[in-house]
Design a protein around this motif. Structure first.
Motif, PDB file in Angstrom:
ATOM      1  N   MET A   1     -19.010  35.826  41.711  1.00 60.54           N
ATOM      2  CA  MET A   1     -17.625  35.818  42.090  1.00 60.54           C
ATOM      3  C   MET A   1     -16.789  36.074  40.837  1.00 60.54           C
ATOM      4  O   MET A   1     -16.992  35.448  39.805  1.00 60.54           O
ATOM      5  N   ALA A   2     -15.846  37.005  40.953  1.00 59.23           N
ATOM      6  CA  ALA A   2     -15.016  37.386  39.811  1.00 59.23           C
ATOM      7  C   ALA A   2     -13.646  36.718  39.827  1.00 59.23           C
ATOM      8  O   ALA A   2     -12.946  36.756  38.833  1.00 59.23           O
ATOM      9  N   GLY A   3     -13.271  36.137  40.942  1.00 55.09           N
ATOM     10  CA  GLY A   3     -11.970  35.480  41.017  1.00 55.09           C
ATOM     11  C   GLY A   3     -11.463  35.403  42.435  1.00 55.09           C
ATOM     12  O   GLY A   3     -12.148  35.788  43.382  1.00 55.09           O
ATOM     13  N   ARG A   4     -10.245  34.898  42.548  1.00 52.52           N
ATOM     14  CA  ARG A   4      -9.600  34.810  43.852  1.00 52.52           C
ATOM     15  C   ARG A   4      -8.787  36.073  44.118  1.00 52.52           C
ATOM     16  O   ARG A   4      -8.273  36.686  43.176  1.00 52.52           O
ATOM     17  N   SER A   5      -8.647  36.434  45.358  1.00 49.17           N
ATOM     18  CA  SER A   5      -7.881  37.622  45.729  1.00 49.17           C
ATOM     19  C   SER A   5      -6.461  37.557  45.185  1.00 49.17           C
ATOM     20  O   SER A   5      -5.914  38.556  44.723  1.00 49.17           O
ATOM     21  N   GLN A   6      -5.880  36.379  45.226  1.00 52.02           N
ATOM     22  CA  GLN A   6      -4.492  36.224  44.772  1.00 52.02           C
ATOM     23  C   GLN A   6      -4.347  36.410  43.260  1.00 52.02           C
ATOM     24  O   GLN A   6      -3.257  36.656  42.769  1.00 52.02           O
ATOM     25  N   ASP A   7      -5.438  36.298  42.501  1.00 54.23           N
ATOM     26  CA  ASP A   7      -5.396  36.512  41.055  1.00 54.23           C
ATOM     27  C   ASP A   7      -5.233  37.990  40.700  1.00 54.23           C
ATOM     28  O   ASP A   7      -4.808  38.321  39.597  1.00 54.23           O
ATOM     29  N   LEU A   8      -5.594  38.857  41.611  1.00 50.65           N
ATOM     30  CA  LEU A   8      -5.573  40.294  41.354  1.00 50.65           C
ATOM     31  C   LEU A   8      -4.297  40.895  41.914  1.00 50.65           C
ATOM     32  O   LEU A   8      -4.203  41.200  43.093  1.00 50.65           O
ATOM     33  N   GLY A   9      -3.312  41.031  41.055  1.00 49.15           N
ATOM     34  CA  GLY A   9      -2.016  41.570  41.448  1.00 49.15           C
ATOM     35  C   GLY A   9      -1.863  43.018  41.016  1.00 49.15           C
ATOM     36  O   GLY A   9      -2.821  43.787  40.982  1.00 49.15           O
ATOM     37  N   PRO A  10      -0.650  43.391  40.600  1.00 52.74           N
ATOM     38  CA  PRO A  10      -0.392  44.783  40.222  1.00 52.74           C
ATOM     39  C   PRO A  10      -0.933  45.174  38.850  1.00 52.74           C
ATOM     40  O   PRO A  10      -1.009  46.347  38.528  1.00 52.74           O
ATOM     41  N   ARG A  87     -16.236  58.928  32.022  1.00 52.98           N
ATOM     42  CA  ARG A  87     -16.255  57.959  33.111  1.00 52.98           C
ATOM     43  C   ARG A  87     -16.634  56.595  32.576  1.00 52.98           C
ATOM     44  O   ARG A  87     -17.225  56.475  31.507  1.00 52.98           O
ATOM     45  N   ALA A  88     -16.262  55.587  33.329  1.00 49.72           N
ATOM     46  CA  ALA A  88     -16.646  54.209  33.027  1.00 49.72           C
ATOM     47  C   ALA A  88     -17.565  53.743  34.147  1.00 49.72           C
ATOM     48  O   ALA A  88     -17.313  54.042  35.322  1.00 49.72           O
ATOM     49  N   PRO A  89     -18.632  53.032  33.832  1.00 42.63           N
ATOM     50  CA  PRO A  89     -19.499  52.521  34.898  1.00 42.63           C
ATOM     51  C   PRO A  89     -18.694  51.682  35.894  1.00 42.63           C
ATOM     52  O   PRO A  89     -17.837  50.886  35.519  1.00 42.63           O
ATOM     53  N   CYS A  90     -18.984  51.898  37.151  1.00 48.53           N
ATOM     54  CA  CYS A  90     -18.266  51.249  38.252  1.00 48.53           C
ATOM     55  C   CYS A  90     -19.189  50.240  38.936  1.00 48.53           C
ATOM     56  O   CYS A  90     -20.354  50.547  39.209  1.00 48.53           O
ATOM     57  N   PHE A  91     -18.658  49.059  39.206  1.00 54.51           N
ATOM     58  CA  PHE A  91     -19.428  47.999  39.849  1.00 54.51           C
ATOM     59  C   PHE A  91     -18.916  47.812  41.282  1.00 54.51           C
ATOM     60  O   PHE A  91     -17.703  47.706  41.492  1.00 54.51           O
ATOM     61  N   PRO A  92     -19.814  47.769  42.274  1.00 52.62           N
ATOM     62  CA  PRO A  92     -19.381  47.559  43.654  1.00 52.62           C
ATOM     63  C   PRO A  92     -18.647  46.225  43.812  1.00 52.62           C
ATOM     64  O   PRO A  92     -19.037  45.217  43.211  1.00 52.62           O
ATOM     65  N   VAL A  93     -17.585  46.235  44.596  1.00 49.04           N
ATOM     66  CA  VAL A  93     -16.743  45.052  44.809  1.00 49.04           C
ATOM     67  C   VAL A  93     -16.576  44.810  46.296  1.00 49.04           C
ATOM     68  O   VAL A  93     -16.462  45.748  47.088  1.00 49.04           O
ATOM     69  N   ARG A  94     -16.541  43.537  46.653  1.00 50.20           N
ATOM     70  CA  ARG A  94     -16.265  43.138  48.036  1.00 50.20           C
ATOM     71  C   ARG A  94     -15.199  42.047  47.996  1.00 50.20           C
ATOM     72  O   ARG A  94     -15.331  41.088  47.244  1.00 50.20           O
ATOM     73  N   GLU A  95     -14.164  42.209  48.776  1.00 48.99           N
ATOM     74  CA  GLU A  95     -13.142  41.173  48.910  1.00 48.99           C
ATOM     75  C   GLU A  95     -13.368  40.494  50.252  1.00 48.99           C
ATOM     76  O   GLU A  95     -13.325  41.130  51.301  1.00 48.99           O
ATOM     77  N   GLN A  96     -13.669  39.201  50.201  1.00 40.31           N
ATOM     78  CA  GLN A  96     -14.062  38.482  51.399  1.00 40.31           C
ATOM     79  C   GLN A  96     -13.618  37.031  51.298  1.00 40.31           C
ATOM     80  O   GLN A  96     -13.833  36.388  50.274  1.00 40.31           O
ATOM     81  N   GLN A  97     -12.992  36.523  52.337  1.00 36.49           N
ATOM     82  CA  GLN A  97     -12.564  35.127  52.444  1.00 36.49           C
ATOM     83  C   GLN A  97     -11.738  34.673  51.237  1.00 36.49           C
ATOM     84  O   GLN A  97     -11.910  33.579  50.714  1.00 36.49           O
ATOM     85  N   GLY A  98     -10.846  35.563  50.772  1.00 30.55           N
ATOM     86  CA  GLY A  98      -9.966  35.220  49.675  1.00 30.55           C
ATOM     87  C   GLY A  98     -10.603  35.253  48.301  1.00 30.55           C
ATOM     88  O   GLY A  98     -10.000  34.809  47.324  1.00 30.55           O
ATOM     89  N   LEU A  99     -11.814  35.792  48.212  1.00 33.22           N
ATOM     90  CA  LEU A  99     -12.520  35.879  46.931  1.00 33.22           C
ATOM     91  C   LEU A  99     -12.912  37.319  46.641  1.00 33.22           C
ATOM     92  O   LEU A  99     -13.091  38.133  47.551  1.00 33.22           O
ATOM     93  N   ILE A 100     -13.066  37.620  45.350  1.00 32.28           N
ATOM     94  CA  ILE A 100     -13.506  38.945  44.923  1.00 32.28           C
ATOM     95  C   ILE A 100     -14.918  38.806  44.363  1.00 32.28           C
ATOM     96  O   ILE A 100     -15.151  38.054  43.416  1.00 32.28           O
ATOM     97  N   TRP A 101     -15.836  39.525  44.985  1.00 30.10           N
ATOM     98  CA  TRP A 101     -17.251  39.481  44.594  1.00 30.10           C
ATOM     99  C   TRP A 101     -17.615  40.799  43.927  1.00 30.10           C
ATOM    100  O   TRP A 101     -17.237  41.865  44.396  1.00 30.10           O
ATOM    101  N   VAL A 102     -18.365  40.723  42.837  1.00 29.04           N
ATOM    102  CA  VAL A 102     -18.794  41.924  42.126  1.00 29.04           C
ATOM    103  C   VAL A 102     -20.318  41.952  42.078  1.00 29.04           C
ATOM    104  O   VAL A 102     -20.951  40.963  41.716  1.00 29.04           O
TER     105      VAL A 102
END
Length: 115
Positions: A1-10, A87-102
């Motif tokens: 888990m990389a953080g909460r959805s609300q932590d990721l703003g603009p 390019r920069a290596p890209c990591f798959p991300v999933r936003e689920q239940q208010g959390l950001i998963w990498v």
């Protein structure tokens, strides 16, 4: 888990997971994106940059990265901007239940879902 959805703003944010520095930002359509926190040009942390039109802009020379980590614009160049070294290596991300998963395997599909 990389953080909460609300932590990721603009603005992009820096995270370190398993000793790997990541930059997280909201790309096109507001979808969360995770790239290696290192510009392909001068290794400057991309998390020091800003977001513009769904792209991540490096603070050093203004290189712009898309959600897949590919450089979409180099301000000092004309013509084709893409290339293997740009390019920069890209990591798959999933936003689920208010959390950001990498998924910590860059440029690969996850083999499972978050718990």
């Amino acid at each position: 888990m990389a953080g909460r959805s609300q932590d990721l703003g603009p603005s992009p944010i820096a995270r370190t997971i398993l000793d790997i520095p990541l930059v997280l930002f909201r790309g096109e359509g507001g979808a969360p994106t995770a790239l290696l926190d290192r510009c392909a040009h001068r290794n400057v942390p991309l998390s020091k940059g800003w977001c513009s039109g769904g792209q991540l802009v490096c603070a050093y020379h203004g290189w712009e990265y898309g959600k897949d980590g590919i450089v979409t614009r180099v301000p000092a160049l004309a013509g084709d901007q893409t290339g293997k070294a740009r390019r920069a290596p890209c990591f798959p991300v999933r936003e689920q239940q208010g959390l950001i998963w990498v998924w910590m395997a860059p440029d690969s599909a996850p083999s499972g879902e978050p718990f």
